[in-house]
Design a protein around this motif. Structure first.
Motif, PDB file in Angstrom:
ATOM      1  N   GLY A  63       0.791  -1.229   0.000  1.00 46.86           N
ATOM      2  CA  GLY A  63       0.000   0.000   0.000  1.00 46.86           C
ATOM      3  C   GLY A  63       0.817   1.270   0.000  1.00 46.86           C
ATOM      4  N   ARG A  64       2.105   1.167  -0.308  1.00 42.77           N
ATOM      5  CA  ARG A  64       2.967   2.360  -0.331  1.00 42.77           C
ATOM      6  C   ARG A  64       2.856   3.141  -1.629  1.00 42.77           C
ATOM      7  NH1 ARG A  64       8.434  -0.476   1.975  1.00 42.77           N
ATOM      8  NH2 ARG A  64       7.708  -0.794   4.097  1.00 42.77           N
ATOM      9  N   THR A  65       2.339   2.485  -2.667  1.00 38.67           N
ATOM     10  CA  THR A  65       2.117   3.133  -3.955  1.00 38.67           C
ATOM     11  C   THR A  65       0.830   2.586  -4.540  1.00 38.67           C
ATOM     12  OG1 THR A  65       3.058   3.593  -6.154  1.00 38.67           O
ATOM     13  CG2 THR A  65       3.469   1.412  -5.244  1.00 38.67           C
ATOM     14  N   ASN A  66       0.225   3.360  -5.420  1.00 37.13           N
ATOM     15  CA  ASN A  66      -0.991   2.899  -6.092  1.00 37.13           C
ATOM     16  C   ASN A  66      -0.712   2.421  -7.506  1.00 37.13           C
ATOM     17  OD1 ASN A  66      -2.739   3.344  -3.915  1.00 37.13           O
ATOM     18  ND2 ASN A  66      -2.839   5.521  -4.402  1.00 37.13           N
ATOM     19  N   GLU A  67       0.560   2.364  -7.870  1.00 38.15           N
ATOM     20  CA  GLU A  67       0.960   1.911  -9.204  1.00 38.15           C
ATOM     21  C   GLU A  67       1.225   0.406  -9.159  1.00 38.15           C
ATOM     22  OE1 GLU A  67       4.404   2.890 -12.488  1.00 38.15           O
ATOM     23  OE2 GLU A  67       3.999   4.351 -10.916  1.00 38.15           O
ATOM     24  N   ALA A  68       0.280  -0.363  -9.723  1.00 40.34           N
ATOM     25  CA  ALA A  68       0.365  -1.825  -9.647  1.00 40.34           C
ATOM     26  C   ALA A  68       1.498  -2.395 -10.479  1.00 40.34           C
ATOM     27  CB  ALA A  68      -0.951  -2.452 -10.082  1.00 40.34           C
ATOM     28  N   HIS A  69       1.732  -1.823 -11.635  1.00 44.03           N
ATOM     29  CA  HIS A  69       2.749  -2.354 -12.546  1.00 44.03           C
ATOM     30  C   HIS A  69       3.731  -1.251 -12.903  1.00 44.03           C
ATOM     31  CE1 HIS A  69       0.417  -5.994 -12.877  1.00 44.03           C
ATOM     32  NE2 HIS A  69      -0.634  -5.273 -13.163  1.00 44.03           N
ATOM     33  N   PRO A  70       4.703  -1.024 -12.038  1.00 43.76           N
ATOM     34  CA  PRO A  70       5.673   0.032 -12.307  1.00 43.76           C
ATOM     35  C   PRO A  70       6.471  -0.272 -13.568  1.00 43.76           C
ATOM     36  CG  PRO A  70       6.427  -1.340 -10.506  1.00 43.76           C
ATOM     37  CD  PRO A  70       5.038  -1.796 -10.864  1.00 43.76           C
ATOM     38  N   ASP A  71       6.848   0.774 -14.262  1.00 44.69           N
ATOM     39  CA  ASP A  71       7.687   0.615 -15.453  1.00 44.69           C
ATOM     40  C   ASP A  71       9.104   0.319 -14.976  1.00 44.69           C
ATOM     41  OD1 ASP A  71       8.642   0.640 -18.053  1.00 44.69           O
ATOM     42  OD2 ASP A  71       8.909   2.816 -18.073  1.00 44.69           O
ATOM     43  N   LEU A  72       9.463  -0.952 -15.016  1.00 45.34           N
ATOM     44  CA  LEU A  72      10.773  -1.360 -14.506  1.00 45.34           C
ATOM     45  C   LEU A  72      11.862  -1.063 -15.523  1.00 45.34           C
ATOM     46  CD1 LEU A  72       9.829  -4.837 -13.018  1.00 45.34           C
ATOM     47  CD2 LEU A  72      10.104  -2.697 -11.791  1.00 45.34           C
ATOM     48  N   SER A  73      12.933  -0.448 -15.052  1.00 49.24           N
ATOM     49  CA  SER A  73      14.075  -0.231 -15.928  1.00 49.24           C
ATOM     50  C   SER A  73      14.798  -1.556 -16.111  1.00 49.24           C
ATOM     51  CB  SER A  73      15.022   0.804 -15.295  1.00 49.24           C
ATOM     52  OG  SER A  73      15.608   0.240 -14.135  1.00 49.24           O
TER      53      SER A  73
END
Length: 131
Positions: A63-73
């Motif tokens: 629950g620290r971010t609402n971005e489920a699928h971060p754009d991974l480098s």
């Protein structure tokens, strides 16, 4: 705080059953059910495995971010692949043994690995390993 609702949503979006996810993280359906029902919280090692299996971040599951699928480098992808590899019990044993070994033994292990790398340098993909 761990968010069971997000685990359920991601698992279902991937078309996985609790049993499927359990197998992916070397656990059981019952354990996944307990996480999803809020009866228990995954330990950090399991949380990383779950995040990798569901292509998300531990921050999203916590629950620290609402971005489920971060754009991974590329670096993050390599790190995630390495963590998945190292958390595999078959591979992890080697590295745990390595870290526990005295410095002299670790140096011997590095030298053996270098010999193996040199031996494999000229090997073509169709060649049998060790030839």
């Amino acid at each position: 705080m761990f968010r069971p609702d997000r685990l359920i949503q991601l698992r279902k979006n991937k078309g996985l059953t609790q049993e499927d996810l359990g197998k992916k993280i070397n656990s059981t359906k019952g354990t996944i059910s307990n996480y999803e029902n809020g009866h228990s919280t995954p330990p950090s090692e399991a949380l990383v495995l779950i995040a990798n299996a569901l292509n998300t971040s531990t921050d999203y599951l916590l629950g620290r971010t609402n971005e489920a699928h971060p754009d991974l480098s590329d670096t993050s992808k390599e790190q995630a692949e390495f963590e998945e590899f190292i958390n595999d019990p078959e591979h992890g044993i080697f590295f745990k043994d390595y870290l526990k070994a005295p410095a002299e033994r670790r140096e011997e292990m590095r030298l053996i690995f270098k010999v193996l790398q040199e031996k494999e340098k000229g090997r073509k993909p169709e060649d049998r390993q060790g030839e």
